[in-house]
Design a protein around this motif. Structure first.
Motif, PDB file in Angstrom:
ATOM      1  N   ASP A  74       0.858  -1.099   0.017  1.00 53.04           N
ATOM      2  CA  ASP A  74      -0.047   0.012   0.043  1.00 53.04           C
ATOM      3  C   ASP A  74       0.964   1.329   0.005  1.00 53.04           C
ATOM      4  O   ASP A  74       0.574   2.114  -0.774  1.00 53.04           O
ATOM      5  N   ASN A  75       1.871   1.175   0.702  1.00 58.04           N
ATOM      6  CA  ASN A  75       2.709   2.601   1.019  1.00 58.04           C
ATOM      7  C   ASN A  75       4.129   2.273   0.432  1.00 58.04           C
ATOM      8  O   ASN A  75       4.942   3.317   0.439  1.00 58.04           O
ATOM      9  N   GLN A  76       4.516   1.345  -0.158  1.00 58.70           N
ATOM     10  CA  GLN A  76       5.879   1.068  -0.720  1.00 58.70           C
ATOM     11  C   GLN A  76       5.873   0.072  -1.839  1.00 58.70           C
ATOM     12  O   GLN A  76       4.973  -0.862  -1.780  1.00 58.70           O
ATOM     13  N   VAL A  77       7.022  -0.160  -2.380  1.00 60.26           N
ATOM     14  CA  VAL A  77       7.246  -1.036  -3.453  1.00 60.26           C
ATOM     15  C   VAL A  77       8.714  -1.768  -3.139  1.00 60.26           C
ATOM     16  O   VAL A  77       9.652  -1.062  -2.885  1.00 60.26           O
ATOM     17  N   LEU A  78       8.676  -3.135  -3.063  1.00 55.18           N
ATOM     18  CA  LEU A  78       9.902  -3.712  -2.780  1.00 55.18           C
ATOM     19  C   LEU A  78      10.488  -4.294  -4.100  1.00 55.18           C
ATOM     20  O   LEU A  78       9.894  -4.946  -4.860  1.00 55.18           O
ATOM     21  N   ILE A  79      11.742  -4.169  -4.248  1.00 53.98           N
ATOM     22  CA  ILE A  79      12.623  -4.748  -5.308  1.00 53.98           C
ATOM     23  C   ILE A  79      13.935  -5.337  -4.912  1.00 53.98           C
ATOM     24  O   ILE A  79      14.772  -4.902  -4.090  1.00 53.98           O
ATOM     25  N   LEU A  80      13.869  -6.730  -5.315  1.00 51.77           N
ATOM     26  CA  LEU A  80      15.023  -7.531  -4.746  1.00 51.77           C
ATOM     27  C   LEU A  80      15.912  -7.769  -6.076  1.00 51.77           C
ATOM     28  O   LEU A  80      15.064  -8.342  -6.972  1.00 51.77           O
ATOM     29  N   TYR A  81      16.920  -7.837  -6.077  1.00 46.10           N
ATOM     30  CA  TYR A  81      17.859  -8.161  -7.287  1.00 46.10           C
ATOM     31  C   TYR A  81      19.179  -8.467  -6.865  1.00 46.10           C
ATOM     32  O   TYR A  81      19.781  -8.387  -5.716  1.00 46.10           O
ATOM     33  N   ARG A  82      20.055  -8.992  -7.768  1.00 47.51           N
ATOM     34  CA  ARG A  82      21.539  -9.152  -7.515  1.00 47.51           C
ATOM     35  C   ARG A  82      22.458  -8.112  -8.213  1.00 47.51           C
ATOM     36  O   ARG A  82      22.371  -7.621  -9.007  1.00 47.51           O
ATOM     37  N   GLY A  83      23.064  -7.540  -7.034  1.00 41.12           N
ATOM     38  CA  GLY A  83      24.082  -6.306  -7.535  1.00 41.12           C
ATOM     39  C   GLY A  83      25.462  -7.220  -7.772  1.00 41.12           C
ATOM     40  O   GLY A  83      25.684  -8.314  -7.574  1.00 41.12           O
ATOM     41  N   ILE A  84      26.515  -6.313  -8.303  1.00 41.78           N
ATOM     42  CA  ILE A  84      27.615  -6.905  -8.810  1.00 41.78           C
ATOM     43  C   ILE A  84      28.747  -5.982  -8.176  1.00 41.78           C
ATOM     44  O   ILE A  84      28.563  -4.732  -7.990  1.00 41.78           O
ATOM     45  N   THR A  85      29.824  -6.688  -7.428  1.00 40.17           N
ATOM     46  CA  THR A  85      31.062  -6.044  -6.852  1.00 40.17           C
ATOM     47  C   THR A  85      32.281  -5.772  -7.736  1.00 40.17           C
ATOM     48  O   THR A  85      32.706  -4.745  -7.944  1.00 40.17           O
ATOM     49  N   ASP A  86      32.383  -7.018  -8.274  1.00 40.02           N
ATOM     50  CA  ASP A  86      33.688  -6.742  -9.398  1.00 40.02           C
ATOM     51  C   ASP A  86      33.366  -8.205 -10.399  1.00 40.02           C
ATOM     52  O   ASP A  86      32.763  -9.026 -10.152  1.00 40.02           O
ATOM     53  N   TYR A  87      34.207  -8.225 -11.249  1.00 40.95           N
ATOM     54  CA  TYR A  87      34.457  -8.955 -12.239  1.00 40.95           C
ATOM     55  C   TYR A  87      35.843  -9.149 -12.966  1.00 40.95           C
ATOM     56  O   TYR A  87      36.487  -8.289 -12.904  1.00 40.95           O
ATOM     57  N   ASP A  88      35.909 -10.274 -13.920  1.00 41.92           N
ATOM     58  CA  ASP A  88      37.019 -10.282 -14.883  1.00 41.92           C
ATOM     59  C   ASP A  88      36.664 -11.149 -16.111  1.00 41.92           C
ATOM     60  O   ASP A  88      35.701 -11.490 -16.326  1.00 41.92           O
ATOM     61  N   GLU A  89      37.521 -11.097 -16.960  1.00 41.58           N
ATOM     62  CA  GLU A  89      37.415 -11.896 -18.182  1.00 41.58           C
ATOM     63  C   GLU A  89      37.010 -13.115 -18.125  1.00 41.58           C
ATOM     64  O   GLU A  89      36.527 -13.699 -19.295  1.00 41.58           O
ATOM     65  N   GLU A  90      37.500 -13.743 -17.052  1.00 42.37           N
ATOM     66  CA  GLU A  90      37.320 -15.271 -16.996  1.00 42.37           C
ATOM     67  C   GLU A  90      35.896 -15.497 -16.387  1.00 42.37           C
ATOM     68  O   GLU A  90      35.327 -16.462 -16.152  1.00 42.37           O
ATOM     69  N   LEU A  91      35.096 -14.456 -16.268  1.00 45.72           N
ATOM     70  CA  LEU A  91      33.406 -14.547 -15.854  1.00 45.72           C
ATOM     71  C   LEU A  91      33.295 -15.026 -14.395  1.00 45.72           C
ATOM     72  O   LEU A  91      32.537 -15.480 -13.927  1.00 45.72           O
ATOM     73  N   ASN A  92      34.432 -14.359 -13.624  1.00 50.29           N
ATOM     74  CA  ASN A  92      34.289 -14.705 -12.084  1.00 50.29           C
ATOM     75  C   ASN A  92      33.699 -13.394 -11.653  1.00 50.29           C
ATOM     76  O   ASN A  92      34.450 -12.184 -11.519  1.00 50.29           O
ATOM     77  N   ILE A  93      32.325 -13.364 -11.394  1.00 51.38           N
ATOM     78  CA  ILE A  93      31.583 -12.419 -10.813  1.00 51.38           C
ATOM     79  C   ILE A  93      31.331 -12.532  -9.474  1.00 51.38           C
ATOM     80  O   ILE A  93      30.627 -13.503  -9.016  1.00 51.38           O
ATOM     81  N   ASN A  94      31.602 -11.662  -8.530  1.00 55.45           N
ATOM     82  CA  ASN A  94      30.911 -11.436  -7.202  1.00 55.45           C
ATOM     83  C   ASN A  94      29.689 -10.818  -7.160  1.00 55.45           C
ATOM     84  O   ASN A  94      29.514  -9.481  -7.515  1.00 55.45           O
ATOM     85  N   GLN A  95      28.540 -11.415  -6.705  1.00 56.32           N
ATOM     86  CA  GLN A  95      27.278 -11.031  -6.682  1.00 56.32           C
ATOM     87  C   GLN A  95      26.996 -10.646  -5.288  1.00 56.32           C
ATOM     88  O   GLN A  95      27.774 -10.984  -4.188  1.00 56.32           O
ATOM     89  N   VAL A  96      26.096  -9.737  -4.875  1.00 54.44           N
ATOM     90  CA  VAL A  96      25.524  -9.168  -3.646  1.00 54.44           C
ATOM     91  C   VAL A  96      23.993  -8.890  -3.784  1.00 54.44           C
ATOM     92  O   VAL A  96      23.635  -8.252  -4.496  1.00 54.44           O
ATOM     93  N   PRO A  97      23.169  -9.720  -2.861  1.00 57.60           N
ATOM     94  CA  PRO A  97      21.853  -9.477  -2.827  1.00 57.60           C
ATOM     95  C   PRO A  97      21.532  -8.147  -2.451  1.00 57.60           C
ATOM     96  O   PRO A  97      21.936  -7.666  -1.372  1.00 57.60           O
ATOM     97  N   ILE A  98      20.766  -7.294  -3.167  1.00 55.86           N
ATOM     98  CA  ILE A  98      20.347  -5.920  -2.685  1.00 55.86           C
ATOM     99  C   ILE A  98      18.558  -5.792  -2.576  1.00 55.86           C
ATOM    100  O   ILE A  98      17.920  -6.425  -3.540  1.00 55.86           O
ATOM    101  N   ALA A  99      18.311  -5.157  -1.591  1.00 53.73           N
ATOM    102  CA  ALA A  99      16.711  -4.995  -1.405  1.00 53.73           C
ATOM    103  C   ALA A  99      16.619  -3.622  -1.322  1.00 53.73           C
ATOM    104  O   ALA A  99      17.277  -2.650  -0.803  1.00 53.73           O
ATOM    105  N   LEU A 100      15.599  -3.082  -2.124  1.00 52.77           N
ATOM    106  CA  LEU A 100      15.211  -1.457  -2.333  1.00 52.77           C
ATOM    107  C   LEU A 100      13.734  -1.477  -1.842  1.00 52.77           C
ATOM    108  O   LEU A 100      12.972  -2.032  -2.510  1.00 52.77           O
ATOM    109  N   PHE A 101      13.516  -0.545  -0.790  1.00 56.11           N
ATOM    110  CA  PHE A 101      12.202  -0.405  -0.310  1.00 56.11           C
ATOM    111  C   PHE A 101      11.946   1.145  -0.945  1.00 56.11           C
ATOM    112  O   PHE A 101      12.623   1.942  -0.244  1.00 56.11           O
ATOM    113  N   ALA A 102      11.145   1.448  -1.649  1.00 56.36           N
ATOM    114  CA  ALA A 102      10.639   2.789  -2.367  1.00 56.36           C
ATOM    115  C   ALA A 102       9.574   3.162  -1.878  1.00 56.36           C
ATOM    116  O   ALA A 102       8.300   2.489  -1.899  1.00 56.36           O
TER     117      ALA A 102
END
Length: 321
Positions: A74-102
Motif C-alpha cells: 500500500d505504501n511502498q514497493v519492494l525490489i529484490l535483485y542481484r548487484g555486482i561488486t567486481d568481475y574479470d574476463e574469466e567471468l568470475n563475478i562477485n554478486q551481492v543481494p540488494i533489497a530496495l524499499f521505495a
C-alpha cells in the motif's frame, strides 16, 4: 552500518546516521535515503518495521538466497535483485543481494556487502533523485545491470579466442575451460532471467506509488527492461556458443577415433586370413599334403601375399583407406 541522506525543505543534503530518521519524520517535506550495509539482523528488522515495511517483505529482504522479485504494498514497493561488486574476463563475478524499499518520501537500501551501484549514487547524491525514491531505486538497479552487461561484453573477446583455438588446436584443457564457462554462464542466465522478469513486471504492472513519482518513470523502466533483456540474451548466446564448441570438440574427437578404429579394423581384416593360412600350415601333423612339397613354402607365401594385396585393393576401392 546504517547511513542516511536527508534532503530538507531548503534543498540541503545532510549525511548522518539513524538520528536523522526522526528529523525526517518531523519534516513533512523532507526526503530520506537509508542505506543499511551488513547490519545486525535483529536491529535491521526493528528499523524496517518501524519504517512501516511489511513483515513478509522484511523476511524476503533479509533472506540471503531469495531470488530477485518485485512486490507492491500500500505504501511502498519492494525490489529484490542481484548487484555486482567486481568481475574479470574469466567471468568470475562477485554478486551481492540488494533489497530496495521505495516509498513516497523515503528510499531504503539493504545489502550484505559492498554495492558499487549504491556507492555511486551515494557519493554524488542528486537532489532531484532523492525527491523521487522510486526512480532512484530504478536507477540503482539500472547501473547494476549495466555492470553485469559490461562483464558479459568483456567475455566476448575471450569466447572469440576460444573459437579460434578450437579450430586450430583443440585439446582437453580447452574442453575443461569451455565446460567451466558454460557452468558460469548457466548461473548468469538464471540471474539475468530473474532481472528481466522483475523489469518486465515493473514496466507492465507499474505500481501506482512508482508511476506517480516521475513523468520519466515509464522511460526509465523501458530502459531498464531493455538492458536486462540484452544482458540475458547475450548470456544465452554465449552459453549456446560454449555448448556448440563442446559438441564440436566431442564430434571431432569421435571422428578421429572412428578413423583410427577403421584403420585398425582394416589391418585386422587383412591379417585374419593370413593368420588362418599360417595356422593351418603351422599344425604339427605328419600327413599334411603340402608338407613335403618342394615349392610349398613359396606357394603359401605367394598365396598370403596375393590375399593381402587383394584386400588392400578392395579396401581402397571401398574408400576405407
Amino acid at each position: 552500518m546504517i547511513k542516511t541522506l536527508l534532503l530538507t525543505t531548503d534543498g540541503q543534503i545532510h549525511r548522518g546516521g539513524v538520528e536523522q530518521i526522526e528529523l525526517w519524520r518531523q519534516d513533512n517535506n523532507g526526503y530520506l535515503w537509508i542505506d543499511i550495509e551488513s547490519e545486525n539482523v535483529a536491529d535491521e528488522k526493528e528499523l524496517l518495521l518501524a519504517q512501516g515495511c511489511h513483515p513478509l517483505a522484511v523476511e524476503d529482504a533479509q533472506r540471503k538466497r531469495h531470488p530477485p522479485k518485485t512486490e507492491a504494498f500500500d505504501n511502498q514497493v519492494l525490489i529484490l535483485y542481484r548487484g555486482i561488486t567486481d568481475y574479470d574476463e574469466e567471468l568470475n563475478i562477485n554478486q551481492v543481494p540488494i533489497a530496495l524499499f521505495a516509498e513516497q518520501r523515503c528510499l531504503i537500501s539493504i545489502h550484505q556487502g559492498r554495492s558499487i551501484s549504491i556507492e555511486k549514487s551515494w557519493s554524488h547524491p542528486d537532489p532531484e533523485m532523492l525527491r523521487q525514491p522510486a526512480l532512484q531505486a530504478i536507477r540503482i538497479m539500472h547501473y547494476s545491470v549495466g555492470r553485469f552487461l559490461e562483464a558479459v561484453l568483456a567475455f566476448e573477446a575471450r569466447i572469440n579466442d576460444l573459437e579460434d583455438m578450437m579450430q586450430e588446436r583443440p585439446n582437453d584443457e580447452l574442453m575443461r575451460t569451455l565446460i567451466a564457462f558454460k557452468s558460469k554462464l548457466r548461473k548468469l542466465k538464471r540471474t539475468f532471467n530473474y532481472h528481466e522478469r522483475v523489469a518486465h513486471n515493473l514496466l507492465h504492472e507499474t505500481p501506482e506509488i512508482v508511476a506517480q513519482q516521475s513523468p520519466d518513470m515509464v522511460h526509465a523502466l523501458q530502459d531498464l527492461f531493455e538492458r536486462c533483456e540484452r544482458a540475458n540474451s547475450l548470456a544465452a548466446m554465449y552459453y549456446e556458443i560454449c555448448g556448440d564448441l563442446i559438441e564440436g570438440y566431442l564430434s571431432l574427437a569421435s571422428h578421429t577415433l572412428n578413423n583410427t578404429m577403421r584403420v585398425l579394423t582394416v589391418i585386422t581384416a587383412i591379417f585374419v586370413p593370413l593368420t588362418f593360412v599360417a595356422g593351418i600350415y603351422g599344425m604339427n601333423f605328419d600327413y599334411i599334403p603340402e608338407l613335403h612339397y618342394r615349392y610349398g613354402y613359396f606357394i603359401a607365401m605367394g598365396l598370403m601375399a596375393t590375399m593381402g594385396v587383394a584386400l588392400l585393393v578392395l579396401f581402397r576401392k571401398l574408400r576405407w583407406l
